[in-house]
Each structure stands twice: as C-alpha cells, then as structure tokens.
Motif scaffolding. Structure first.
Motif, PDB file in Angstrom:
ATOM      1  N   THR A 354      52.865 -25.049  94.558  1.00  0.00           N
ATOM      2  CA  THR A 354      52.932 -23.634  95.525  1.00  0.00           C
ATOM      3  C   THR A 354      52.375 -23.637  97.047  1.00  0.00           C
ATOM      4  O   THR A 354      52.370 -22.676  97.755  1.00  0.00           O
ATOM      5  CB  THR A 354      52.547 -22.678  94.757  1.00  0.00           C
ATOM      6  N   THR A 355      51.867 -24.712  97.426  1.00  0.00           N
ATOM      7  CA  THR A 355      51.375 -24.856  98.757  1.00  0.00           C
ATOM      8  C   THR A 355      52.632 -24.775  99.791  1.00  0.00           C
ATOM      9  O   THR A 355      52.138 -24.463 100.876  1.00  0.00           O
ATOM     10  CB  THR A 355      50.511 -26.184  98.896  1.00  0.00           C
ATOM     11  N   SER A 356      53.423 -24.865  99.215  1.00  0.00           N
ATOM     12  CA  SER A 356      54.684 -24.869 100.209  1.00  0.00           C
ATOM     13  C   SER A 356      54.831 -23.341 100.616  1.00  0.00           C
ATOM     14  O   SER A 356      55.068 -22.813 101.685  1.00  0.00           O
ATOM     15  CB  SER A 356      55.936 -25.238  99.706  1.00  0.00           C
ATOM     16  N   PHE A 378      57.469 -27.964  89.626  1.00  0.00           N
ATOM     17  CA  PHE A 378      58.007 -29.196  88.999  1.00  0.00           C
ATOM     18  C   PHE A 378      57.733 -30.334  89.265  1.00  0.00           C
ATOM     19  O   PHE A 378      57.582 -30.653  90.662  1.00  0.00           O
ATOM     20  CB  PHE A 378      59.691 -28.772  89.104  1.00  0.00           C
ATOM     21  N   ARG A 379      57.480 -31.164  88.376  1.00  0.00           N
ATOM     22  CA  ARG A 379      57.071 -32.625  88.693  1.00  0.00           C
ATOM     23  C   ARG A 379      57.695 -33.726  87.524  1.00  0.00           C
ATOM     24  O   ARG A 379      57.698 -33.361  86.501  1.00  0.00           O
ATOM     25  CB  ARG A 379      55.349 -33.031  88.551  1.00  0.00           C
ATOM     26  N   ARG A 380      57.823 -34.860  87.868  1.00  0.00           N
ATOM     27  CA  ARG A 380      58.446 -35.879  87.091  1.00  0.00           C
ATOM     28  C   ARG A 380      57.180 -36.533  86.207  1.00  0.00           C
ATOM     29  O   ARG A 380      56.842 -37.377  86.722  1.00  0.00           O
ATOM     30  CB  ARG A 380      59.427 -36.783  87.688  1.00  0.00           C
ATOM     31  N   GLU A 451      40.882 -31.136  84.839  1.00  0.00           N
ATOM     32  CA  GLU A 451      41.110 -30.851  86.123  1.00  0.00           C
ATOM     33  C   GLU A 451      41.812 -29.426  86.262  1.00  0.00           C
ATOM     34  O   GLU A 451      42.780 -29.215  85.620  1.00  0.00           O
ATOM     35  CB  GLU A 451      41.822 -31.810  86.992  1.00  0.00           C
ATOM     36  N   LEU A 452      41.371 -28.394  86.783  1.00  0.00           N
ATOM     37  CA  LEU A 452      41.747 -27.002  86.878  1.00  0.00           C
ATOM     38  C   LEU A 452      42.719 -26.786  88.143  1.00  0.00           C
ATOM     39  O   LEU A 452      43.478 -26.086  88.379  1.00  0.00           O
ATOM     40  CB  LEU A 452      41.047 -25.891  86.692  1.00  0.00           C
ATOM     41  N   GLY A 453      41.981 -27.396  89.274  1.00  0.00           N
ATOM     42  CA  GLY A 453      42.754 -26.835  90.317  1.00  0.00           C
ATOM     43  C   GLY A 453      42.244 -27.928  91.775  1.00  0.00           C
ATOM     44  O   GLY A 453      41.184 -28.251  91.631  1.00  0.00           O
TER      45      GLY A 453
HETATM   46  C1  FA5 Z   1      48.024 -29.499  93.908  1.00  0.00           C
HETATM   47  O1  FA5 Z   1      49.180 -29.224  93.497  1.00  0.00           O
HETATM   48  C2  FA5 Z   1      47.652 -29.003  95.347  1.00  0.00           C
HETATM   49  N1  FA5 Z   1      48.734 -28.506  96.014  1.00  0.00           N
HETATM   50  C3  FA5 Z   1      46.439 -28.140  95.311  1.00  0.00           C
HETATM   51  C4  FA5 Z   1      45.900 -27.706  96.386  1.00  0.00           C
HETATM   52  C5  FA5 Z   1      46.340 -26.565  97.343  1.00  0.00           C
HETATM   53  C6  FA5 Z   1      45.035 -28.561  97.347  1.00  0.00           C
HETATM   54  C7  FA5 Z   1      45.881 -26.233  98.410  1.00  0.00           C
HETATM   55  C8  FA5 Z   1      44.236 -28.109  98.364  1.00  0.00           C
HETATM   56  C9  FA5 Z   1      44.844 -27.097  98.968  1.00  0.00           C
HETATM   57  P1  FA5 Z   1      47.497 -30.799  91.870  1.00  0.00           P
HETATM   58  O2  FA5 Z   1      48.406 -32.019  91.885  1.00  0.00           O
HETATM   59  O3  FA5 Z   1      46.010 -31.562  91.427  1.00  0.00           O
HETATM   60  O4  FA5 Z   1      46.854 -30.259  93.222  1.00  0.00           O
HETATM   61  O5  FA5 Z   1      47.588 -29.688  90.901  1.00  0.00           O
HETATM   62  C10 FA5 Z   1      46.795 -28.784  91.003  1.00  0.00           C
HETATM   63  C11 FA5 Z   1      46.472 -28.160  89.366  1.00  0.00           C
HETATM   64  O6  FA5 Z   1      47.843 -28.187  88.710  1.00  0.00           O
HETATM   65  C12 FA5 Z   1      45.908 -29.282  88.394  1.00  0.00           C
HETATM   66  O7  FA5 Z   1      44.457 -29.149  88.853  1.00  0.00           O
HETATM   67  C13 FA5 Z   1      46.385 -28.864  87.306  1.00  0.00           C
HETATM   68  O8  FA5 Z   1      45.495 -27.819  86.805  1.00  0.00           O
HETATM   69  C14 FA5 Z   1      47.552 -28.363  87.502  1.00  0.00           C
HETATM   70  N2  FA5 Z   1      48.607 -29.439  87.058  1.00  0.00           N
HETATM   71  C15 FA5 Z   1      49.074 -30.759  87.828  1.00  0.00           C
HETATM   72  N3  FA5 Z   1      50.059 -31.349  87.316  1.00  0.00           N
HETATM   73  C16 FA5 Z   1      50.122 -30.589  86.041  1.00  0.00           C
HETATM   74  C17 FA5 Z   1      51.178 -30.783  84.712  1.00  0.00           C
HETATM   75  N4  FA5 Z   1      52.016 -31.882  85.017  1.00  0.00           N
HETATM   76  N5  FA5 Z   1      51.050 -30.124  83.754  1.00  0.00           N
HETATM   77  C18 FA5 Z   1      50.140 -28.888  83.597  1.00  0.00           C
HETATM   78  N6  FA5 Z   1      49.410 -28.576  84.807  1.00  0.00           N
HETATM   79  C19 FA5 Z   1      49.381 -29.497  85.757  1.00  0.00           C
END
Ligand code: FA5
Length: 516
Positions: A354-356, A378-380, A451-453
């Motif tokens: 959602t950084t977009s 959404f991610r593969r 990892e939460l975020g």
């Molecule tokens: C991001 O998506 C970055 N855009 C976050 C960010 C925003 C960083 C702004 C800096 C500044 P990441 O790919 O780590 O980061 O995903 C963020 C969180 O989404 C993860 O910590 C995790 O809690 C959750 N997440 C990631 N992938 C999955 C997944 N496949 N299933 C469920 N939760 C997920």
C-alpha cells in the motif's frame, strides 16, 4: 437452599396444580382429569406437564390409538356385499360366465365389474380363460363362507367404530385387505396421555407444595405503593440450559481492520485510498525501486494482461522520477545509473504494497500531514502458515519539518501498544527509505520472531520528484499477521477458511472496543 426446595421454588403455578391433582389421585391421571379437577385449559395442562416431565418430576406416557370406521363407500359395500361376492354368487349358479355378460347378469355397474373381476382373481375364487370367467374349487368353498375383509366390514357396520388394537388375527388380515382398497375405511388417530409421578415427584409432594397466586407482571401501582414487597414470586433457575445462540457478528479480520482504522483516526491521521490495479510507476518507480529490482520479477508480482498498460501522471513528475533513477537528480545521490524506461513504468500490476497509496498522496498533498490507508495487496507467494498471496496492509506517512526517525519508532510503538502488543525493532533495508526498520513480535507457538511491518524515512530520491521538502516517516504493516497473533491462531489461512465452528466460538467483541 436444598435442591428439592429450589425445584419447588421454581415451579410454575400450573405445574403445582398438575402435581396437586396427582397427589390427590395417588396414581396416574389423564390430562382431562387435571382439566376437570383444576379448572385449567388443556393447553396449559399439557405445557405444565411437559415442563414437569423435562425435570423428571412426572412421566408423560403417550398412547396412540387408531380407530376404524366405514366410509360412505365402505358402508355401501358392507350392506350390499363386495362386488366379487356378487360375481361369485352368479358363478356359483352358472359355473362360468363370459366377461361381457357379467354386468347384465350380476346387475353390477361396469366399474364394479372391473373391481370385482380383479378381486375374484386375486382371491383365487375364479379363473379367466379367453374371456370366460370360471369358478375355482376355492371359489366354491368360499361360496358359503365370508372372507376376513367381509367379516370386518360387517363388524364395522354393526359396531360403528372399532379400535385397531382390539382386532383379532382374522380381522387384522381383513384390515390389511380392506386397507389396500382405497376409500373404504376411515382411520382416526387418537393420542391419549397419562401422567405418572416419578420418585422425584413423590419427594416433592412429600415436602409439600402450596398453591398460591404468583406475581408475573408488576403494575405501576404495585411498584409505587410498595405492594410488590409482599407479593409471591416464582424462583428462576439462572443455571438452566438454554438453546445455543449464534448471533451474527463481524468477521474477526474485518473487526481488527476496523480497530486499526480507529486507532489511526484517534491519533489524528487522515484516511486515504488508492487503486488495487496500479501502474508499476506508483507501485515501484516512484518509490525509487530500480526497474531490474527482484521484487518486480514475475515470480513476485502479478502483472495484468488486460489492461496491460496504465496511464502515467504528468510529464514533470515522470521525468523527475526518471532522473532520480538515472543519476539521482538530487545533491549527493548517483541514482541507480541505468536508462529508465517509460514502458516498464506503464505496466499494470496488482499493487504489491500500500506504499503506492502514500506516494500518490504525497504527489497531491502538502506537508504537514498525517495519512493512513488500509487495503489489499497481492504477491506471488508460496502459501505458508504466515504467507498469503493476498493480504491486507495498513500504510501510513507523517510529514513535517520536525519529523524524524525517532518519531517514527514512537508512532509504531504507540500503535502496537494500543492493540496490546509489544514489538521490537531491527534494522532493515527498503529501496525507498533510509533509515529503515522492521518491527517484529515473538510467537511462542513457533518459538520464533515474526515480522509485522516495515518502516523508514523516505529517501530524498523519493521526495524530491514529488515536490516534498520536509522529512516523511513511512510505515507499512501486515494486518493478517496481527490478526493471527491477536486471535491466537497458528496458521494465517484460518482467517480465510470460513470455519463456521471456529467463527461461532469467537467472542462477539475482542480487545479494544470500536468507537464510532
Ligand atoms: C512492505 O510491504 C513495505 N512497503 C513496508 C514499508 C512501507 C517500508 C513504508 C518502509 C516504508 P514488507 O514486504 O516487509 O514491506 O511487508 C510488510 C508486512 O506485510 C510484513 O511485515 C508482513 O507483516 C506482511 N506480509 C508480507 N508478506 C506477507 C504475506 N505473504 N502474507 C501475509 N502477510 C505478509
């Protein structure tokens, strides 16, 4: 209070009346007996008896009696004789008669001839050969004897009604035969009930019960004048079984999303939204993510065929982003040092974060600002206990002259604290932030940190093209992982399983209350 006293205290007035009737009769009673003795209507008696039976105070024995009587057609046959009997009488005189002459000779109408011939054959009283109907030996023998069905018909004619249970073996056979002929016999079902005291009921009567009017609804008058104090009330069993009750409620994930929205709204953030179908420009390029970055690969990102390309924003922003990628475009940065391509930025993707939304918001708003956004990404991904290909993130930015990395950590700490979590931070890398961090929480079930975020301060290469001159703290947090920990589930997939048993067991509210 002793158990038996408690039971007596909770008896309804009508239940007491049924018991009193049983006490005076000392044996079993029918509902009608109680109706007469207590001047109650049958419905009240049956409902009181049902309630007593459910508490093992009495037994209610059900006896279903079926009574037979003749229909109009049946009465006709009983008087006149069955059609096959009339045909048999004819055959006894003539030996054999051709089918076509049966009607005239017997005086039966065509429909009765048809029925009669059918039964003649079925009862083996006659045989048919090339239209000739001939009496059998069996038929001759029966000429002076009544078959069981005929015996039952004449009994019914004589007595009017006969209980099915009282039929002897012969008449039972007769009933079977007559039942197979439609509309001759009427069957009335009558259920008789008998109430019998159980041992528990006897103990209750031995203790003694008092028949006394009870207050059920209090009037204004009674309350005002204090009359309610001297009235008699029935006890309630607050531990009584109750029917399972499954009220509708919000799905736990939706509830947590609402809770999160509420936390940010209360912290003074504005809410924003962005499209799910996004251009690579807003999802990657604008965030200084190089066009050959691994996250952009097909195996990480869903690319869309239709529409395969999206529109880019105004040329000024596009060219500044291009420059940031190619040579930095800002003092002190070398950029990524490659030739940036518009076509790659125009590709349509399902947003991967959602950084977009934050990038779009910064392009349109001036600091100081505080914005958050909740949405699907959404991610593969290969699905695991903590990975889904489609999940929610909550994203946020805080922009202002005074904002720094320390503030960012404070905001995140505060956010997680409000949801009841204590998190730890560790250094991380994102192409669009510096400094960068990831927050984690310990999962005892997995004996590991999850990892939460991610979060960080947006880089100048991101901010410069967007025209933002203040520092911007940004974060993106996974919601399903939070929900997983909050709900105590070991597998993230549970959130999407619609396991009705699990959903029903969840409390209607959990954790922080949602304020409107
Ligand atoms: C991001 O998506 C970055 N855009 C976050 C960010 C925003 C960083 C702004 C800096 C500044 P990441 O790919 O780590 O980061 O995903 C963020 C969180 O989404 C993860 O910590 C995790 O809690 C959750 N997440 C990631 N992938 C999955 C997944 N496949 N299933 C469920 N939760 C997920």
């Amino acid at each position: 209070m002793e158990e038996i006293d408690r039971i007596i205290n909770e008896l309804h007035l009508y239940e007491k009346k049924v018991l009193k009737s049983l006490e005076s009769s000392k044996k079993s009673l029918t509902p009608e007996d109680v109706v007469n003795a207590q001047k109650l209507d049958i419905k009240s008696v049956m409902s009181a008896a049902g309630s007593l039976a459910s508490k093992d105070i009495i037994l209610v024995i059900k006896d279903v009696e079926e009574t037979l009587s003749l229909s109009d057609d049946g009465e006709n046959y009983a008087q006149e004789g069955l059609p096959e009997r009339k045909l048999l009488n004819l055959l006894q005189q003539e030996g054999s008669v051709h089918m076509k002459d049966l009607g005239v000779k017997s005086g039966l109408n065509p429909s009765d001839v048809k029925i009669g011939v059918g039964w003649l054959v079925r009862k083996k009283w006659a045989k048919i050969n090339q239209g000739e109907v001939t009496i059998t030996d069996n038929g001759k023998e029966m000429a002076d004897n009544l078959q069981e069905d005929e015996k039952l018909l004449s009994s019914l004619l004589e007595k009017g009604r006969i209980s099915l249970n009282s039929l002897d073996h012969d008449l039972q056979q007769g009933f079977k035969l007559l039942k197979s002929r439609k509309g001759l016999i009427d069957i009335d079902k009558n259920t008789a009930h008998t109430f019998i005291l159980t041992d528990k009921g006897q103990d209750i009567l031995a203790k003694g019960i008092v028949i006394q009017e009870e207050a059920t609804q209090l009037t204004h008058q009674q309350l005002k004048l204090g009359e309610w104090k001297s009235l008699k009330y029935r006890g309630y069993d607050v531990k009584a079984d109750y029917p399972e009750f499954n009220p509708g409620k919000m799905h736990p994930l939706r509830r947590i999303i609402e809770e999160i929205r509420n936390v940010f709204i209360n912290l003074g953030f504005d809410e924003s939204k962005g499209p799910i179908l996004e251009s690579a420009f807003w999802n990657f390029d604008c965030l200084f993510q190089p066009q050959d970055h691994a996250a952009r690969e097909m195996q990480d990102t869903f690319y869309i065929n239709n529409p395969s390309h999206s529109q880019l924003p105004d040329e000024n922003l596009v060219s500044k982003v291009a420059q940031a990628h190619q040579d930095g475009g800002v003092a002190g940065s070398e950029g990524w040092g490659y030739l940036w391509e518009k076509e790659v930025a125009r590709q349509s993707v399902l947003r991967t974060h959602t950084t977009s939304v934050s990038a779009r918001f910064l392009a349109e708003n001036e600091p100081p600002l505080k914005m958050f956004s909740v949405g699907k990404v959404f991610r593969r991904e290969t699905i695991t206990y903590k990975h889904l290909p489609e999940f929610h993130q909550v994203e946020g930015i805080v922009a202002g002259d005074e904002i720094n990395f320390r503030n960012l950590l404070g905001i995140l700490k505060e956010f997680y604290k409000k949801l009841g979590f204590e998190v730890r931070f560790r250094p991380a890398y994102f192409p669009y932030t510096y400094l960068s961090t990831e927050c984690e929480i310990y999962l005892p079930e997995k004996e590991s940190w999850i990892e939460l975020g991610g979060a960080g301060m947006f880089r100048p290469e991101v901010l410069e093209p967007l025209g933002i001159e203040t520092p911007v703290a940004a974060f993106g947090l996974g919601i399903e992982r939070l929900a997983m920990i909050r709900l105590g589930i070991k597998d993230i997939r549970m959130l999407y399983k619609s396991d009705i048993g699990w959903l029903r067991k969840l409390p209607i509210t959990q954790g922080v209350d949602i304020e409107d």
